[in-house]
Design a protein around this motif. Sequence first.
Motif, short mmCIF file in Angstrom:
data_model
loop_
_atom_site.label_atom_id
_atom_site.label_comp_id
_atom_site.label_asym_id
_atom_site.label_seq_id
_atom_site.Cartn_x
_atom_site.Cartn_y
_atom_site.Cartn_z
N CYS A 196 -7.95 -0.18 -8.56
CA CYS A 196 -6.93 0.81 -8.17
C CYS A 196 -5.94 0.93 -9.32
CB CYS A 196 -6.21 0.39 -6.89
SG CYS A 196 -7.29 0.30 -5.44
N SER A 197 -6.37 1.56 -10.39
CA SER A 197 -5.56 1.62 -11.61
C SER A 197 -4.42 2.63 -11.52
CB SER A 197 -6.44 1.95 -12.81
OG SER A 197 -7.08 3.21 -12.62
N GLN A 198 -4.45 3.48 -10.50
CA GLN A 198 -3.38 4.46 -10.27
C GLN A 198 -2.93 4.37 -8.82
OE1 GLN A 198 -5.81 7.90 -11.32
NE2 GLN A 198 -4.48 8.28 -13.09
N MET A 199 -1.70 4.83 -8.57
CA MET A 199 -1.21 4.92 -7.19
C MET A 199 -1.62 6.28 -6.65
SD MET A 199 0.10 3.36 -4.74
CE MET A 199 1.19 3.29 -3.34
N THR A 200 -2.68 6.30 -5.87
CA THR A 200 -3.21 7.54 -5.33
C THR A 200 -3.36 7.44 -3.82
OG1 THR A 200 -5.49 6.77 -5.62
CG2 THR A 200 -4.52 8.01 -7.45
N SER A 201 -3.50 8.61 -3.20
CA SER A 201 -3.89 8.64 -1.79
C SER A 201 -5.13 9.52 -1.70
CB SER A 201 -2.73 9.15 -0.92
OG SER A 201 -2.18 10.34 -1.45
N THR A 202 -4.99 10.81 -1.44
CA THR A 202 -6.12 11.71 -1.54
C THR A 202 -6.29 12.10 -3.01
OG1 THR A 202 -4.77 13.67 -1.21
CG2 THR A 202 -5.65 12.59 0.76
N GLU A 203 -7.32 12.88 -3.29
CA GLU A 203 -7.56 13.31 -4.67
C GLU A 203 -6.44 14.19 -5.21
OE1 GLU A 203 -11.34 15.16 -4.83
OE2 GLU A 203 -12.48 13.32 -4.45
N ARG B 207 9.09 7.28 -1.09
CA ARG B 207 8.37 6.33 -1.95
C ARG B 207 7.60 5.29 -1.12
NH1 ARG B 207 13.26 6.80 -5.38
NH2 ARG B 207 12.67 8.01 -7.20
N VAL B 208 8.24 4.73 -0.11
CA VAL B 208 7.54 3.68 0.63
C VAL B 208 6.40 4.25 1.47
CG1 VAL B 208 9.57 2.19 0.68
CG2 VAL B 208 9.13 3.69 2.62
N TYR B 209 6.50 5.53 1.84
CA TYR B 209 5.39 6.13 2.61
C TYR B 209 4.10 6.14 1.81
CZ TYR B 209 2.67 9.45 5.35
OH TYR B 209 1.67 10.03 6.10
N ARG B 210 4.22 6.21 0.49
CA ARG B 210 3.02 6.25 -0.35
C ARG B 210 2.21 4.96 -0.23
NH1 ARG B 210 6.75 8.70 -5.23
NH2 ARG B 210 7.09 10.73 -4.22
N ILE B 211 2.86 3.88 0.14
CA ILE B 211 2.13 2.63 0.37
C ILE B 211 1.20 2.80 1.57
CG2 ILE B 211 2.35 0.16 0.88
CD1 ILE B 211 5.16 0.32 -0.45
N PHE B 212 1.71 3.42 2.62
CA PHE B 212 0.85 3.70 3.78
C PHE B 212 -0.33 4.59 3.40
CE2 PHE B 212 4.95 3.14 6.25
CZ PHE B 212 4.54 2.04 6.98
N SER B 213 -0.04 5.67 2.67
CA SER B 213 -1.10 6.63 2.37
C SER B 213 -2.16 6.02 1.46
CB SER B 213 -0.51 7.91 1.75
OG SER B 213 0.11 7.65 0.51
N HIS B 214 -1.76 5.21 0.49
CA HIS B 214 -2.75 4.56 -0.37
C HIS B 214 -3.60 3.59 0.46
CE1 HIS B 214 -4.60 2.76 -3.90
NE2 HIS B 214 -4.37 1.58 -3.34
N ALA B 215 -2.96 2.81 1.30
CA ALA B 215 -3.70 1.85 2.12
C ALA B 215 -4.68 2.56 3.04
CB ALA B 215 -2.73 1.00 2.94
N TYR B 216 -4.25 3.68 3.63
CA TYR B 216 -5.14 4.39 4.56
C TYR B 216 -6.36 4.96 3.85
CZ TYR B 216 -6.98 7.77 7.84
OH TYR B 216 -7.82 8.49 8.65
N TYR B 217 -6.16 5.61 2.71
CA TYR B 217 -7.25 6.31 2.05
C TYR B 217 -8.12 5.42 1.16
CZ TYR B 217 -5.51 10.69 3.85
OH TYR B 217 -5.14 11.71 4.70
N HIS B 218 -7.63 4.24 0.79
CA HIS B 218 -8.40 3.40 -0.13
C HIS B 218 -8.71 2.01 0.41
CE1 HIS B 218 -8.11 6.30 -3.44
NE2 HIS B 218 -6.88 6.53 -3.01
N HIS B 219 -8.00 1.58 1.42
CA HIS B 219 -8.21 0.24 1.99
C HIS B 219 -8.10 0.33 3.51
CE1 HIS B 219 -7.67 -1.16 -2.15
NE2 HIS B 219 -6.54 -0.44 -2.18
N GLN B 220 -8.94 1.18 4.09
CA GLN B 220 -8.75 1.51 5.50
C GLN B 220 -8.94 0.33 6.44
OE1 GLN B 220 -10.55 4.91 8.36
NE2 GLN B 220 -9.53 5.62 6.50
N ASN B 221 -9.82 -0.60 6.11
CA ASN B 221 -9.98 -1.77 6.97
C ASN B 221 -8.69 -2.58 7.05
OD1 ASN B 221 -12.63 -1.14 7.57
ND2 ASN B 221 -13.50 -2.46 5.95
N ILE B 222 -8.05 -2.78 5.89
CA ILE B 222 -6.77 -3.51 5.88
C ILE B 222 -5.71 -2.71 6.61
CG2 ILE B 222 -4.90 -4.29 4.37
CD1 ILE B 222 -6.99 -5.09 2.32
N TYR B 223 -5.66 -1.41 6.34
CA TYR B 223 -4.67 -0.55 7.02
C TYR B 223 -4.85 -0.62 8.53
CZ TYR B 223 -2.46 3.63 8.88
OH TYR B 223 -1.72 4.49 9.65
#
Length: 230
Positions: free
Chosen positions: A96-103, A161-177
Amino acid sequence: MAESVKKLLKRNKPGTKANFFRKWPDEPFEEMESTLAVQEFIQQQIRIDPSNIDIILTPPDSQEEGVWKYEHLRQFCMELNGLAVELQTECLPDTCSQMTSTEQWIFLCAAHKTPKECPAIDYTRHTLDGAACLLNSNKYFPSRVNIKESSVAKLGSVCRRVYRIFSHAYYHHQNIYNKFENETYLCQRFTKFVIKYSLMAKENLIVPMPDAIMQGIRTEEDGTTSIKEP
């Protein structure tokens, strides 16, 4: 008198088993005399039932709105540290070299002198550290009882800013989310909070919510609100 003092000393005694942590008696808000009463009340409502989002977000009578929003945001950030710890197991700089959610979403980290890209886990740490620094700032928040409107106005940028943590977790680490959300209902609570107090634009809320949350949001805004699905 002794019983009253004992109730006010909310401590986990040495040797207390995890199942008995924070099992002190609940208190009505009007009987909480500490300057941290709002925080204690919010945490008490979460402890009773973290899924009862409407009750958790309902302020006591005559509670100052600015303090209520501030204390909730502090609580969100404290709880988000738990999600950050879980993410460390698989949210690695190599993967996860960038802070992303969707493309469509890549976020720059504001913790640097000039905002730049960070690995997602570093972005998460920097964002939570920055939020803690602001929310504990004696310059902007010298009191936990009264807060200036100019300081309350800064809460929206923290929320974004903190919401982006939720969105990254949901779209890239959904089991953990999913595991974290099923236990805490934190993203659902946060989503309803920022909509209720107009702290984020609805089009930026890209993590899908259960129908019950969406219906509650629409009801609050007389049926005029819809959040874009990703």
